[in-house]
Design a protein around this motif. Sequence first.
Motif, PDB file in Angstrom:
ATOM      1  N   LEU A  78      40.258  15.776 -10.685  1.00 24.29           N
ATOM      2  CA  LEU A  78      38.894  16.252 -10.870  1.00 24.29           C
ATOM      3  C   LEU A  78      38.855  17.760 -11.130  1.00 24.29           C
ATOM      4  O   LEU A  78      39.747  18.496 -10.725  1.00 24.29           O
ATOM      5  N   THR A  79      37.799  18.187 -11.799  1.00 31.41           N
ATOM      6  CA  THR A  79      37.581  19.622 -11.974  1.00 31.41           C
ATOM      7  C   THR A  79      37.101  20.197 -10.638  1.00 31.41           C
ATOM      8  O   THR A  79      36.718  19.464  -9.725  1.00 31.41           O
ATOM      9  N   ASN A  80      37.103  21.520 -10.543  1.00 32.32           N
ATOM     10  CA  ASN A  80      36.639  22.160  -9.310  1.00 32.32           C
ATOM     11  C   ASN A  80      35.198  21.778  -9.000  1.00 32.32           C
ATOM     12  O   ASN A  80      34.848  21.507  -7.841  1.00 32.32           O
ATOM     13  N   ARG A  81      34.351  21.749 -10.030  1.00 34.47           N
ATOM     14  CA  ARG A  81      32.954  21.385  -9.828  1.00 34.47           C
ATOM     15  C   ARG A  81      32.816  19.940  -9.366  1.00 34.47           C
ATOM     16  O   ARG A  81      32.028  19.623  -8.464  1.00 34.47           O
ATOM     17  N   GLU A  82      33.608  19.053  -9.960  1.00 37.66           N
ATOM     18  CA  GLU A  82      33.550  17.645  -9.559  1.00 37.66           C
ATOM     19  C   GLU A  82      33.997  17.472  -8.114  1.00 37.66           C
ATOM     20  O   GLU A  82      33.433  16.667  -7.369  1.00 37.66           O
ATOM     21  N   ARG A  83      35.003  18.249  -7.694  1.00 37.79           N
ATOM     22  CA  ARG A  83      35.455  18.157  -6.297  1.00 37.79           C
ATOM     23  C   ARG A  83      34.376  18.669  -5.344  1.00 37.79           C
ATOM     24  O   ARG A  83      34.202  18.135  -4.238  1.00 37.79           O
ATOM     25  N   GLU A  84      33.666  19.705  -5.754  1.00 35.70           N
ATOM     26  CA  GLU A  84      32.565  20.205  -4.927  1.00 35.70           C
ATOM     27  C   GLU A  84      31.507  19.129  -4.741  1.00 35.70           C
ATOM     28  O   GLU A  84      30.997  18.918  -3.632  1.00 35.70           O
ATOM     29  N   ILE A  85      31.178  18.453  -5.829  1.00 40.26           N
ATOM     30  CA  ILE A  85      30.151  17.413  -5.769  1.00 40.26           C
ATOM     31  C   ILE A  85      30.650  16.208  -4.984  1.00 40.26           C
ATOM     32  O   ILE A  85      29.899  15.607  -4.199  1.00 40.26           O
ATOM     33  N   LEU A  86      31.917  15.860  -5.164  1.00 31.41           N
ATOM     34  CA  LEU A  86      32.500  14.758  -4.408  1.00 31.41           C
ATOM     35  C   LEU A  86      32.390  15.018  -2.911  1.00 31.41           C
ATOM     36  O   LEU A  86      31.973  14.140  -2.143  1.00 31.41           O
ATOM     37  N   GLN A  87      32.762  16.212  -2.477  1.00 29.41           N
ATOM     38  CA  GLN A  87      32.708  16.547  -1.058  1.00 29.41           C
ATOM     39  C   GLN A  87      31.275  16.509  -0.548  1.00 29.41           C
ATOM     40  O   GLN A  87      31.004  16.025   0.557  1.00 29.41           O
ATOM     41  N   ALA A  88      30.349  16.990  -1.374  1.00 30.58           N
ATOM     42  CA  ALA A  88      28.940  16.998  -0.974  1.00 30.58           C
ATOM     43  C   ALA A  88      28.401  15.576  -0.837  1.00 30.58           C
ATOM     44  O   ALA A  88      27.632  15.274   0.080  1.00 30.58           O
ATOM     45  N   VAL A  89      28.811  14.689  -1.749  1.00 29.14           N
ATOM     46  CA  VAL A  89      28.398  13.277  -1.668  1.00 29.14           C
ATOM     47  C   VAL A  89      28.960  12.642  -0.398  1.00 29.14           C
ATOM     48  O   VAL A  89      28.267  11.915   0.321  1.00 29.14           O
ATOM     49  N   ALA A  90      30.234  12.925  -0.101  1.00 30.33           N
ATOM     50  CA  ALA A  90      30.876  12.373   1.089  1.00 30.33           C
ATOM     51  C   ALA A  90      30.186  12.844   2.365  1.00 30.33           C
ATOM     52  O   ALA A  90      30.210  12.155   3.386  1.00 30.33           O
ATOM     53  N   GLU A  91      29.560  14.012   2.299  1.00 27.22           N
ATOM     54  CA  GLU A  91      28.850  14.552   3.454  1.00 27.22           C
ATOM     55  C   GLU A  91      27.422  14.043   3.532  1.00 27.22           C
ATOM     56  O   GLU A  91      26.660  14.449   4.416  1.00 27.22           O
ATOM     57  N   GLY A  92      27.054  13.148   2.589  1.00 24.42           N
ATOM     58  CA  GLY A  92      25.723  12.542   2.624  1.00 24.42           C
ATOM     59  C   GLY A  92      24.694  13.212   1.747  1.00 24.42           C
ATOM     60  O   GLY A  92      23.502  12.894   1.838  1.00 24.42           O
ATOM     61  N   GLY A  93      25.113  14.124   0.880  1.00 25.89           N
ATOM     62  CA  GLY A  93      24.175  14.826   0.017  1.00 25.89           C
ATOM     63  C   GLY A  93      23.571  13.938  -1.061  1.00 25.89           C
ATOM     64  O   GLY A  93      24.226  13.035  -1.576  1.00 25.89           O
ATOM     65  N   THR A  94      22.313  14.187  -1.377  1.00 25.90           N
ATOM     66  CA  THR A  94      21.642  13.508  -2.484  1.00 25.90           C
ATOM     67  C   THR A  94      21.735  14.393  -3.724  1.00 25.90           C
ATOM     68  O   THR A  94      22.128  15.564  -3.642  1.00 25.90           O
ATOM     69  N   SER A  95      21.363  13.849  -4.872  1.00 33.94           N
ATOM     70  CA  SER A  95      21.398  14.648  -6.101  1.00 33.94           C
ATOM     71  C   SER A  95      20.556  15.911  -5.951  1.00 33.94           C
ATOM     72  O   SER A  95      20.961  16.993  -6.383  1.00 33.94           O
ATOM     73  N   ARG A  96      19.401  15.772  -5.308  1.00 31.43           N
ATOM     74  CA  ARG A  96      18.514  16.921  -5.149  1.00 31.43           C
ATOM     75  C   ARG A  96      19.121  17.984  -4.233  1.00 31.43           C
ATOM     76  O   ARG A  96      19.150  19.165  -4.569  1.00 31.43           O
TER      77      ARG A  96
END
Length: 201
Positions: free
Chosen positions: A139-157
């Motif tokens: 994954l790109t750095n940005r994709e890894r950031e988003i992956l971690q945020a999703v794993a922590e329960g983050g929504t798109s917003r």
Amino acid sequence: MRSRIQIFVVDPIASRRASLCRTLYSQGFGAIPCEAMDEVTMFSPSDSKLLVYHGEGAIDQALKFLDESQSWIPIFAYCDHIDVDRVVSAMRKRVSNYIKWPIAADALTQKLLMNDGEAGPKPEIEVRSAEMRSKIALLTNREREILQAVAEGGTSRTIAERLSLSPRTVDTHRTNLMKKVGAKTIAELVGIVAVAELRAA
């Protein structure tokens, strides 16, 4: 042709337990309905699995039962709603797979068979963990950031606000990274993160 696998279905709700057992029977499994873990008896480690409804404390009870029996059979958790924190917690507690109920019969069979030979506290967990980490490394750095945020329960917003992006951009990144790591659902994506963080005891 696979040997007949015995699935112990542990669920306090009789109607849901019966429905799941019927689905398993239709796929050639042996299904043994149990209201609670103390009804699970006479299992063979080589051809048995536990399918446990993920209610309060259910996974811990299953692990305690297996530890006390000094044996190990794969544990699969299922629930009729997916909560990211609960999925992560279950995967970290050595659950082989997490299933959203209801599920199509063929899809259920695939999930029950995909981890054959990999369940339990064995050194192979390092192999699985390394495989997941290698996927994340693509994954790109940005994709890894988003992956971690999703794993922590983050929504798109909330992820968009956190990373100063638009929700649509977050959705695009999430779609791309899910393809790269081979996840079809958010639950599978969270599971990949959980497995990647595992280490053999």
